[in-house]
Design a protein around this motif. Structure first.
Motif, mmCIF file in Angstrom:
data_model
loop_
_atom_site.group_PDB
_atom_site.id
_atom_site.type_symbol
_atom_site.label_atom_id
_atom_site.label_comp_id
_atom_site.label_asym_id
_atom_site.label_seq_id
_atom_site.Cartn_x
_atom_site.Cartn_y
_atom_site.Cartn_z
ATOM 1 N N VAL A 60 48.681 41.431 44.702
ATOM 2 C CA VAL A 60 47.220 41.579 44.611
ATOM 3 C C VAL A 60 46.803 43.020 44.848
ATOM 4 O O VAL A 60 46.048 43.596 44.058
ATOM 5 C CB VAL A 60 46.516 40.631 45.607
ATOM 6 C CG1 VAL A 60 45.045 40.972 45.733
ATOM 7 C CG2 VAL A 60 46.681 39.186 45.158
ATOM 8 N N ARG A 64 45.282 45.392 41.593
ATOM 9 C CA ARG A 64 43.831 45.530 41.460
ATOM 10 C C ARG A 64 43.276 46.451 42.538
ATOM 11 O O ARG A 64 43.601 46.326 43.699
ATOM 12 C CB ARG A 64 43.166 44.174 41.569
ATOM 13 C CG ARG A 64 43.649 43.172 40.525
ATOM 14 C CD ARG A 64 42.731 41.983 40.458
ATOM 15 N NE ARG A 64 41.359 42.349 40.183
ATOM 16 C CZ ARG A 64 40.853 42.532 38.964
ATOM 17 N NH1 ARG A 64 41.611 42.407 37.914
ATOM 18 N NH2 ARG A 64 39.588 42.846 38.802
ATOM 19 N N PRO A 67 38.756 43.231 44.302
ATOM 20 C CA PRO A 67 38.943 41.810 44.008
ATOM 21 C C PRO A 67 38.111 41.355 42.811
ATOM 22 O O PRO A 67 37.181 42.041 42.389
ATOM 23 C CB PRO A 67 38.494 41.111 45.297
ATOM 24 C CG PRO A 67 37.653 42.094 46.012
ATOM 25 C CD PRO A 67 38.096 43.451 45.582
ATOM 26 N N TYR A 73 37.645 44.564 49.037
ATOM 27 C CA TYR A 73 38.473 43.743 49.912
ATOM 28 C C TYR A 73 37.917 43.861 51.329
ATOM 29 O O TYR A 73 37.551 44.952 51.758
ATOM 30 C CB TYR A 73 39.928 44.214 49.899
ATOM 31 C CG TYR A 73 40.639 43.960 48.596
ATOM 32 C CD1 TYR A 73 40.972 42.667 48.213
ATOM 33 C CD2 TYR A 73 40.984 45.010 47.754
ATOM 34 C CE1 TYR A 73 41.628 42.426 47.026
ATOM 35 C CE2 TYR A 73 41.648 44.773 46.561
ATOM 36 C CZ TYR A 73 41.959 43.478 46.203
ATOM 37 O OH TYR A 73 42.613 43.237 45.030
#
Length: 144
Positions: A60, A64, A67, A73
């Motif tokens: 994750v 990226r 998000p 985040y």
């Protein structure tokens, strides 16, 4: 959309907890019973969760910059190992060892019909509320 995705993720987590047996407090308590009916399966469930989480975080955060459903985040800013962290961890561990439930296993267990689960979740919510009240009462007032 965010609520639907959160619900789906929660259902997948709860299903995993139920399938692994971690919603059953007796299975968890057997992990701590070294001299009796010791059940090592909790180690494998926790190890699987740690490996999955480590891989997931790498994928994750590596793929990226932000998000999909949020602007940023939300990660903990405090990385200090302080008295509050140690005390909270100790209380969590003692409660888990006494009851056989942790919050992650107790919430899915509500749907499995264990009578002690409602008592545990109620006590957990009361403990959270009492702690927040105490921390707010003990913290110095904000200056204007």
């Amino acid at each position: 959309m965010r609520i639907a995705i959160a619900l789906l993720i929660g259902m997948i987590f709860g299903l995993g907890i139920a399938i692994s047996g971690m919603a059953n407090p007796a299975k968890v308590l057997n992990f701590f019973d070294f001299a009796g009916s010791w059940d090592l399966s909790l180690i494998f469930v926790m190890g699987g969760a740690l490996v999955t989480t480590a891989i997931g975080y790498r994928l994750v955060f590596g793929a990226r910059a932000e998000p999909v459903l949020e602007a940023a985040y939300y990660l903990p800013a405090n990385r200090m190992i302080d008295q509050r962290l140690i005390t909270g961890s100790a209380i969590f561990g003692i409660g888990w060892g006494i009851s056989g439930f942790c919050p992650g296993g107790a919430i899915p267990a509500l749907g499995l019909g264990y009578g002690s689960t409602v008592l545990f979740v109620g006590a957990m919510v009361a403990g959270i509320a009492l702690t927040r009240f105490a921390l707010n009462a003990l913290s110095p007032p904000a200056r204007a």
